[in-house]
Design an enzyme around this catalytic site. Structure first.
Site, mmCIF file in Angstrom:
data_model
loop_
_atom_site.group_PDB
_atom_site.id
_atom_site.type_symbol
_atom_site.label_atom_id
_atom_site.label_comp_id
_atom_site.label_asym_id
_atom_site.label_seq_id
_atom_site.Cartn_x
_atom_site.Cartn_y
_atom_site.Cartn_z
ATOM 1 N N GLU A 196 0.805 -1.222 0.000
ATOM 2 C CA GLU A 196 0.000 0.000 0.000
ATOM 3 C C GLU A 196 0.844 1.281 0.000
ATOM 4 O O GLU A 196 0.389 2.327 0.451
ATOM 5 C CB GLU A 196 -0.948 -0.006 1.198
ATOM 6 C CG GLU A 196 -1.976 -1.122 1.106
ATOM 7 C CD GLU A 196 -3.112 -0.903 2.086
ATOM 8 O OE1 GLU A 196 -4.190 -0.495 1.617
ATOM 9 O OE2 GLU A 196 -2.922 -1.126 3.288
ATOM 10 N N HIS A 238 -11.562 -0.675 6.354
ATOM 11 C CA HIS A 238 -10.115 -0.851 6.243
ATOM 12 C C HIS A 238 -9.347 -0.100 7.335
ATOM 13 O O HIS A 238 -8.653 -0.710 8.129
ATOM 14 C CB HIS A 238 -9.683 -0.397 4.839
ATOM 15 C CG HIS A 238 -8.237 -0.552 4.540
ATOM 16 N ND1 HIS A 238 -7.720 -0.399 3.280
ATOM 17 C CD2 HIS A 238 -7.174 -0.829 5.329
ATOM 18 C CE1 HIS A 238 -6.407 -0.583 3.316
ATOM 19 N NE2 HIS A 238 -6.055 -0.846 4.552
ATOM 20 N N HIS A 242 -0.577 5.435 7.810
ATOM 21 C CA HIS A 242 -1.718 4.580 7.481
ATOM 22 C C HIS A 242 -1.843 3.516 8.557
ATOM 23 O O HIS A 242 -0.869 2.847 8.893
ATOM 24 C CB HIS A 242 -1.533 3.915 6.112
ATOM 25 C CG HIS A 242 -2.540 2.817 5.876
ATOM 26 N ND1 HIS A 242 -3.898 3.018 6.036
ATOM 27 C CD2 HIS A 242 -2.394 1.519 5.541
ATOM 28 C CE1 HIS A 242 -4.530 1.880 5.791
ATOM 29 N NE2 HIS A 242 -3.641 0.950 5.495
ATOM 30 N N HIS A 266 -4.852 0.714 10.834
ATOM 31 C CA HIS A 266 -6.153 0.040 10.921
ATOM 32 C C HIS A 266 -6.651 0.174 12.363
ATOM 33 O O HIS A 266 -7.122 -0.795 12.945
ATOM 34 C CB HIS A 266 -6.027 -1.434 10.542
ATOM 35 C CG HIS A 266 -5.306 -1.689 9.249
ATOM 36 N ND1 HIS A 266 -4.544 -2.814 9.015
ATOM 37 C CD2 HIS A 266 -5.240 -0.954 8.100
ATOM 38 C CE1 HIS A 266 -4.027 -2.760 7.785
ATOM 39 N NE2 HIS A 266 -4.431 -1.640 7.211
#
Ligand code: MN
Length: 254
Positions: free
Chosen positions: A98, A187, A117, A119
């Protein structure tokens, strides 16, 4: 003018051009990025997955990102350089799938120097709900600017939910727009900032704000969130938190 002629005509310019060619990131930036990885893990924002990057401090068309390992395990030698197409410049053993989250945000957001980023569990319910995140307290003032939700179906009808190519990265960056954070349906989240410190702090306080908002909503009755104006006045530099998180990392045995 070729380099030999430049050396003869203007030695100072010649040596400046050599430094520009070398374009090595500063040690301080790499150290910050290693800390950022460990802080996000220590604070429960990332687990085995998730990543944090920094824009290269002598070449704005590149960014620094660890090879594909758990953030808690990242050391300085695990950090590699990428271009804005998400290609490793000097080769990375295995890259995060990603990485296009980072490359496409850096491409369109000149103000962004760092991207996280994750989760983080607390934000996930808001990613699948039509209830927007609102700013619950002054430490999460930036939430008042609005937290859009990225719908991956706009670029991939049926997908594995991963932002693992440039098209998905571009669509995510478009949804983020000029905001400090975006949720990814089903996500996780992305936070950005003008420094590694701010991007990391936003990730931590976005998670906390999500928990507090859900608690406040469970009380029932109308809620009196921070106004965007109050949010702006409450802007934090997060320096004290960052220094505390660093000490916690240093004393946790990493
Ligand atoms: Mn992910």
């Amino acid at each position: 003018m070729n380099r030999r002629t430049l050396l003869a005509a203007a030695p100072a310019a010649y040596f400046a051009s050599l430094r520009a060619l070398a374009q090595t990131p500063s040690r301080a930036l790499i150290d910050d990025l290693v800390f950022a990885n460990h802080i996000l893990s220590n604070e429960g924002i990332v687990d085995g997955y998730g990543h944090v990057s920094a824009r290269h401090d002598s070449n704005p068309n590149r960014f620094l990102l660890a090879r594909s390992i758990a953030p808690a395990l990242v050391r300085a030698e695990d950090i590699f350089e990428y271009d804005l197409d998400g290609k490793p410049v000097n080769g990375a053993p295995v890259s995060y799938q990603e990485r296009f989250i980072h490359s496409e945000i850096y491409r369109v957001r000149q103000d962004v120097q760092s991207v996280v980023h994750d989760h983080s569990p607390a934000v996930l319910p808001f990613g699948i709900s039509n209830i927007p995140m609102r700013s619950v307290f002054h430490m999460a003032h930036f939430v008042g600017e609005g937290v859009p939700v990225f719908e991956i179906r706009t670029v991939a009808r049926e997908s594995n939910m991963l932002v693992n190519d440039a098209a998905r990265g571009k669509a995510l960056a478009a949804t983020l727009g000029n905001k400090p954070a975006v949720l990814l349906r089903g996500h996780g989240a992305v936070t950005v900032g003008p420094s590694v410190l701010i991007a990391v702090a936003r990730a931590v306080y976005l998670d906390l704000n999500a928990r507090l908002q859900q608690q406040a909503m469970s009380l029932g009755g109308p809620l009196n969130y921070l106004s965007p104006e109050e949010g702006k006045l409450g802007a934090q530099d997060y320096e004290r938190s960052w220094n505390l998180w660093k000490v916690k990392v240093a004393t946790s045995g990493k």
